[in-house]
Design a protein around this motif. Structure first.
Motif, PDB file in Angstrom:
ATOM      1  N   PRO A  40      44.930  66.258  48.588  1.00 31.70           N
ATOM      2  CA  PRO A  40      44.947  67.585  47.974  1.00 31.70           C
ATOM      3  C   PRO A  40      45.733  67.617  46.662  1.00 31.70           C
ATOM      4  CG  PRO A  40      46.241  67.572  50.006  1.00 31.70           C
ATOM      5  CD  PRO A  40      45.594  66.223  49.879  1.00 31.70           C
ATOM      6  N   GLU A  41      46.754  66.751  46.513  1.00 25.98           N
ATOM      7  CA  GLU A  41      47.540  66.722  45.274  1.00 25.98           C
ATOM      8  C   GLU A  41      46.682  66.256  44.089  1.00 25.98           C
ATOM      9  OE1 GLU A  41      48.440  64.707  47.899  1.00 25.98           O
ATOM     10  OE2 GLU A  41      49.960  65.949  48.839  1.00 25.98           O
ATOM     11  N   GLU A  42      45.807  65.283  44.340  1.00 28.72           N
ATOM     12  CA  GLU A  42      44.958  64.725  43.288  1.00 28.72           C
ATOM     13  C   GLU A  42      43.581  65.372  43.256  1.00 28.72           C
ATOM     14  OE1 GLU A  42      46.201  62.333  41.299  1.00 28.72           O
ATOM     15  OE2 GLU A  42      48.091  62.298  42.405  1.00 28.72           O
ATOM     16  N   ASP A  43      43.235  66.147  44.264  1.00 28.10           N
ATOM     17  CA  ASP A  43      41.939  66.795  44.420  1.00 28.10           C
ATOM     18  C   ASP A  43      40.799  65.765  44.381  1.00 28.10           C
ATOM     19  OD1 ASP A  43      40.318  69.026  44.868  1.00 28.10           O
ATOM     20  OD2 ASP A  43      39.806  69.135  42.740  1.00 28.10           O
ATOM     21  N   CYS A  44      40.957  64.690  45.192  1.00 26.77           N
ATOM     22  CA  CYS A  44      39.923  63.667  45.240  1.00 26.77           C
ATOM     23  C   CYS A  44      39.906  63.007  46.628  1.00 26.77           C
ATOM     24  CB  CYS A  44      40.151  62.598  44.170  1.00 26.77           C
ATOM     25  SG  CYS A  44      41.627  61.634  44.426  1.00 26.77           S
ATOM     26  N   TRP A  45      38.830  62.287  46.893  1.00 29.31           N
ATOM     27  CA  TRP A  45      38.677  61.544  48.136  1.00 29.31           C
ATOM     28  C   TRP A  45      38.984  60.074  47.874  1.00 29.31           C
ATOM     29  CZ3 TRP A  45      37.665  63.610  52.871  1.00 29.31           C
ATOM     30  CH2 TRP A  45      37.248  64.929  52.902  1.00 29.31           C
ATOM     31  N   VAL A  46      39.572  59.406  48.869  1.00 30.11           N
ATOM     32  CA  VAL A  46      39.886  57.986  48.776  1.00 30.11           C
ATOM     33  C   VAL A  46      39.273  57.301  49.987  1.00 30.11           C
ATOM     34  CG1 VAL A  46      41.734  56.288  48.727  1.00 30.11           C
ATOM     35  CG2 VAL A  46      42.060  58.481  47.631  1.00 30.11           C
ATOM     36  N   ARG A  47      38.524  56.219  49.754  1.00 26.93           N
ATOM     37  CA  ARG A  47      37.913  55.463  50.847  1.00 26.93           C
ATOM     38  C   ARG A  47      38.747  54.198  51.075  1.00 26.93           C
ATOM     39  NH1 ARG A  47      32.021  55.069  52.523  1.00 26.93           N
ATOM     40  NH2 ARG A  47      32.063  57.016  51.389  1.00 26.93           N
ATOM     41  N   LEU A  48      39.220  54.016  52.295  1.00 26.16           N
ATOM     42  CA  LEU A  48      40.099  52.895  52.616  1.00 26.16           C
ATOM     43  C   LEU A  48      39.613  52.152  53.850  1.00 26.16           C
ATOM     44  CD1 LEU A  48      43.535  54.713  52.323  1.00 26.16           C
ATOM     45  CD2 LEU A  48      42.504  53.239  50.635  1.00 26.16           C
TER      46      LEU A  48
END
Length: 79
Positions: A40-48
């Motif tokens: 939410p801080e970066e307003d993006c999704w991260v795939r790990l």
């Protein structure tokens, strides 16, 4: 061999020993899953690629706090 991107957990190697004491290599891999997390801080999704144990911890603590605990920057994960 599978490896968790955050915790660095890797599989274990041991010996499978029969009743007759015949020995052969046995590999126990880590349960690694591909998972998307929202920042939410970066307003993006991260795939790990993370272990299921790490998924439970991230759900409890939050991704930002969990990554900081393991000394990894969020920028390195956002590639």
């Amino acid at each position: 061999m599978a490896k968790c991107q955050i915790t660095g957990r890797k599989g274990l190697v041991g010996m499978k020993v029969s009743h007759a004491h015949n020995r052969s290599k046995n590999v126990q891999n880590v349960n690694v899953q591909r998972k998307r997390f929202y920042l939410p801080e970066e307003d993006c999704w991260v795939r790990l690629r993370v272990s299921t144990r790490a998924i439970r911890s991230i759900t409890k603590m939050g991704l930002k706090k969990f990554v900081e605990k393991h000394g990894i920057s969020l920028e390195s994960l956002k590639k």
